[in-house]
Write an enzyme that holds these catalytic residues in place. Structure first.
Site, PDB file in Angstrom:
ATOM      1  N   ASP A   1       0.858  -1.204   0.000  1.00  0.00           N
ATOM      2  CA  ASP A   1       0.000   0.000   0.000  1.00  0.00           C
ATOM      3  C   ASP A   1       0.890   1.249   0.000  1.00  0.00           C
ATOM      4  O   ASP A   1       0.583   2.257  -0.651  1.00  0.00           O
ATOM      5  CB  ASP A   1      -0.932  -0.010   1.225  1.00  0.00           C
TER       6      ASP A   1
ATOM      7  N   HIS B   1      -7.655   3.095   6.416  1.00  0.00           N
ATOM      8  CA  HIS B   1      -6.915   4.285   5.929  1.00  0.00           C
ATOM      9  C   HIS B   1      -7.261   5.457   6.829  1.00  0.00           C
ATOM     10  O   HIS B   1      -8.378   5.564   7.346  1.00  0.00           O
ATOM     11  CB  HIS B   1      -7.270   4.571   4.463  1.00  0.00           C
TER      12      HIS B   1
ATOM     13  N   TYR C   1     -11.732   6.371  -3.250  1.00  0.00           N
ATOM     14  CA  TYR C   1     -10.629   5.416  -3.197  1.00  0.00           C
ATOM     15  C   TYR C   1      -9.310   6.124  -2.870  1.00  0.00           C
ATOM     16  O   TYR C   1      -8.914   7.041  -3.588  1.00  0.00           O
ATOM     17  CB  TYR C   1     -10.510   4.798  -4.583  1.00  0.00           C
TER      18      TYR C   1
ATOM     19  N   HIS D   1      -8.537  -3.560   7.676  1.00  0.00           N
ATOM     20  CA  HIS D   1      -7.505  -2.724   7.027  1.00  0.00           C
ATOM     21  C   HIS D   1      -8.066  -1.316   6.932  1.00  0.00           C
ATOM     22  O   HIS D   1      -9.162  -1.107   6.431  1.00  0.00           O
ATOM     23  CB  HIS D   1      -7.226  -3.305   5.635  1.00  0.00           C
TER      24      HIS D   1
ATOM     25  N   HIS E   1       2.077   3.128  -3.259  1.00  0.00           N
ATOM     26  CA  HIS E   1       1.318   4.199  -3.924  1.00  0.00           C
ATOM     27  C   HIS E   1       2.014   5.551  -3.720  1.00  0.00           C
ATOM     28  O   HIS E   1       1.967   6.416  -4.582  1.00  0.00           O
ATOM     29  CB  HIS E   1      -0.096   4.297  -3.335  1.00  0.00           C
TER      30      HIS E   1
END
Ligand SMILES: CC[C@H](O)CC(=O)C(=O)O
Ligand SMILES: [Mn+2]
Length: 338
Positions: free
Chosen positions: A13, A195, A287, A193, A16
């Site tokens: 991740d 963010h 997203y 998970h 990115h």
């Protein structure tokens, strides 16, 4: 409380944030430090998973099999984990990854599309892999629907199923509702998970654990798409404070961040992420992986990044629609969006 298993996704991740340019040397350095810190699963590779290096998602300068080999060459106890999004990567790609040293896979689909993972989960199990079902953008479905999709992944043979807050849009109460329902109705362990787009990654991870999740994700210093993931280093400290059982050593996890990851980032000119931009990802339910593309589109068309993200959220854009970001930015530049 049950033992917690930590997955660190700095090298997947987190890719990115460096436009998918972690070299095999970078990966070896950070993966070794994570392994020595006691992290259970170390996820590596292009941010969009196996075969993610394409024009749609952004090319990596490095071959993914070399990256997997680099991790497998230094990791002694953790599972070397790859992400597989059916349609981007294939069963054949997974076989090659296994030959290069992968021992676990996370098969990821949109939260309402677990069906497309059947072939991949079954094939992964046949290959002897630890196989995780990963339901992305979980904020877009209600708890009952998440359960329905998670049950499919369980029936295909997944060892764990994840509720994935890809947009960083979930609130602790949402996490509690979804994880509790999964826990009450599944026989396999539940993962979460997160963010950090709304600054809730740690709080949501705690809510997940309290509701029965035993697999929790993080990344060193929170490196990841959007505002980043739950910081593994902070998470370990919090779990210690909560008296939870897990396998990680706090000092070594912190050292992995400051002594292994930080110099790698510095060599790429990356110091920190602009969290206020990423806040909009969570605010708009967009997203997190869209951030990089939206920043480029913002510069290219001279439009406000926030306007692009909010419009994408209004249109309910999902992963795979990266080309829409350019279209939306172009439309905003031409005053076609009200
Ligand atoms: C594009 C894949 C994505 O980054 C997977 C993931 O970590 C998520 O959905 O949060
Ligand atoms: Mn993610």
């Amino acid at each position: 409380m049950a033992k917690i298993y930590l997955t660190d996704t700095t090298l997947r991740d987190g890719s990115h944030t460096v436009s998918h340019q972690f070299s095999p040397e970078d990966v070896a350095k950070v993966a070794k430090a994570l392994d020595e810190a006691g992290i259970d699963l170390i996820e590596i590779g292009h941010g969009d998973g196996l075969t993610g290096s394409t024009i749609n998602y952004g090319f990596s300068n490095y071959k993914e099999l070399d990256v997997i080999r680099a991790a497998a060459g230094v990791v002694k106890r953790a599972k070397v984990t790859v992400l597989l999004i059916p349609g981007i990567g294939s069963v054949e790609d997974l076989e090659e990854a296994v030959h290069a040293g992968a021992t676990a896979v996370r098969v990821a689909t949109h939260v309402t599309e677990a069906d497309v993972a059947e072939q991949h989960i079954k094939a992964a199990k046949k290959m002897g892999l630890w196989t995780v079902g990963f339901l992305m953008m979980a904020h877009m479905a209600d708890a009952e629907r998440v359960l329905q999709e998670a049950k499919k992944m369980e029936s295909y043979g997944a060892d764990v199923v994840y509720c994935t807050d890809s947009a960083g849009a979930m609130l602790p109460a949402d996490v509690t509702e979804k994880i509790s329902l999964l826990k009450a109705n599944l026989s396999i362990p539940i993962g979460f998970h997160s963010h950090n787009n709304l600054g809730l990654a740690i709080a949501n991870s705690i809510a997940a654990v309290d509701a029965g999740a035993t697999y929790i994700d993080g990344s060193l210093s929170g490196l990841g798409a959007g505002a980043g993931n739950t910081p593994t280093d902070t998470l370990v400290a919090v779990f210690n404070r909560m008296g939870l059982e897990h396998g990680a050593d706090l000092y070594k996890t912190m050292d992995a961040s400051t002594e292994a990851l930080a110099p790698v980032l510095l060599s790429k000119g990356v110091t920190a992420q602009t969290n206020l931009d990423a806040l909009i990802c969570g605010y708009a339910g967009v997203y997190s992986s869209f951030m990089l593309h939206a920043r480029r589109a913002s510069a290219r068309f001279g439009v406000d990044l926030r306007d692009i993200l909010i419009e994408l959220g209004r249109r309910r854009a999902v992963g795979g629609q990266e080309d829409w970001i350019i279209e939306v930015a172009n439309e905003i530049a031409q005053n076609k969006v009200k």
